[in-house]
Scaffold this motif. Sequence first.
Motif, mmCIF file in Angstrom:
data_model
loop_
_atom_site.group_PDB
_atom_site.id
_atom_site.type_symbol
_atom_site.label_atom_id
_atom_site.label_comp_id
_atom_site.label_asym_id
_atom_site.label_seq_id
_atom_site.Cartn_x
_atom_site.Cartn_y
_atom_site.Cartn_z
ATOM 1 N N ALA A 1 2.566 94.390 -26.199
ATOM 2 C CA ALA A 1 2.337 93.285 -26.736
ATOM 3 C C ALA A 1 3.942 93.058 -26.302
ATOM 4 O O ALA A 1 3.994 91.778 -25.710
ATOM 5 N N VAL A 2 5.196 93.855 -26.702
ATOM 6 C CA VAL A 2 6.113 93.433 -26.595
ATOM 7 C C VAL A 2 6.819 93.174 -24.862
ATOM 8 O O VAL A 2 7.563 91.877 -24.654
ATOM 9 N N ALA A 3 5.461 94.165 -24.046
ATOM 10 C CA ALA A 3 6.252 94.071 -22.878
ATOM 11 C C ALA A 3 5.870 92.390 -21.785
ATOM 12 O O ALA A 3 6.314 92.107 -21.302
ATOM 13 N N GLU A 4 4.394 91.694 -22.808
ATOM 14 C CA GLU A 4 3.922 90.943 -22.718
ATOM 15 C C GLU A 4 5.007 89.810 -22.428
ATOM 16 O O GLU A 4 4.744 88.897 -22.041
ATOM 17 N N ILE A 5 5.307 89.648 -23.673
ATOM 18 C CA ILE A 5 6.784 88.675 -24.482
ATOM 19 C C ILE A 5 7.529 88.539 -22.342
ATOM 20 O O ILE A 5 7.767 87.591 -21.987
ATOM 21 N N PHE A 6 7.727 89.994 -21.943
ATOM 22 C CA PHE A 6 8.315 89.472 -20.386
ATOM 23 C C PHE A 6 7.839 89.330 -19.646
ATOM 24 O O PHE A 6 8.441 88.683 -18.551
ATOM 25 N N THR A 7 6.346 89.238 -19.252
ATOM 26 C CA THR A 7 5.702 89.187 -18.122
ATOM 27 C C THR A 7 4.785 87.353 -18.544
ATOM 28 O O THR A 7 4.740 86.915 -17.103
#
Length: 157
Positions: A14-20
């Motif tokens: 979910a945190v990685a999604e913030i960047f993509t």
Amino acid sequence: MEPLLWIVLGVVLAVAEIFTTTLFLLMFGIGAFAAAGAAALGAPVSLQAVVFAAVSALTLLFARPAIRRNRQSEVSGDGEQAFGVAAIAGSAAFVLERVDADSGVVRIDGEIWSARAYDATQVMSPGERVRVIEVKGVTALVWRDEFTTDEQADSER
């Protein structure tokens, strides 16, 4: 211990999604949270993996396209009316004080605006109906509009 690992994986995704911002990793994060639920209920690791894969695939197939479609229409403004200065361009206006190439005052949708003639050769008298061509700063550039209906002019008063 296994539910905690799935939860950590879900949070990392979910945190990685913030960047993509592709909505791809988020769907796998949702699958990881579902697998954590299965693990908390005592399911074996193989069933947890199946839950992870199934929920991730279903969200990718069904939820992601719907979310992207909705988000795309918000970004592109499809079906939405313009707002702010963009909504003023093309509006009918009513001349309150003489408008020429240098100055003037008009009423647009009940608001008082400073105005100038879009065409430097035009001079508009109080009481005339005009059309806003564009807005520069806080000044409306207007054009004499012979085609504005009386109903539009009445709504401007």
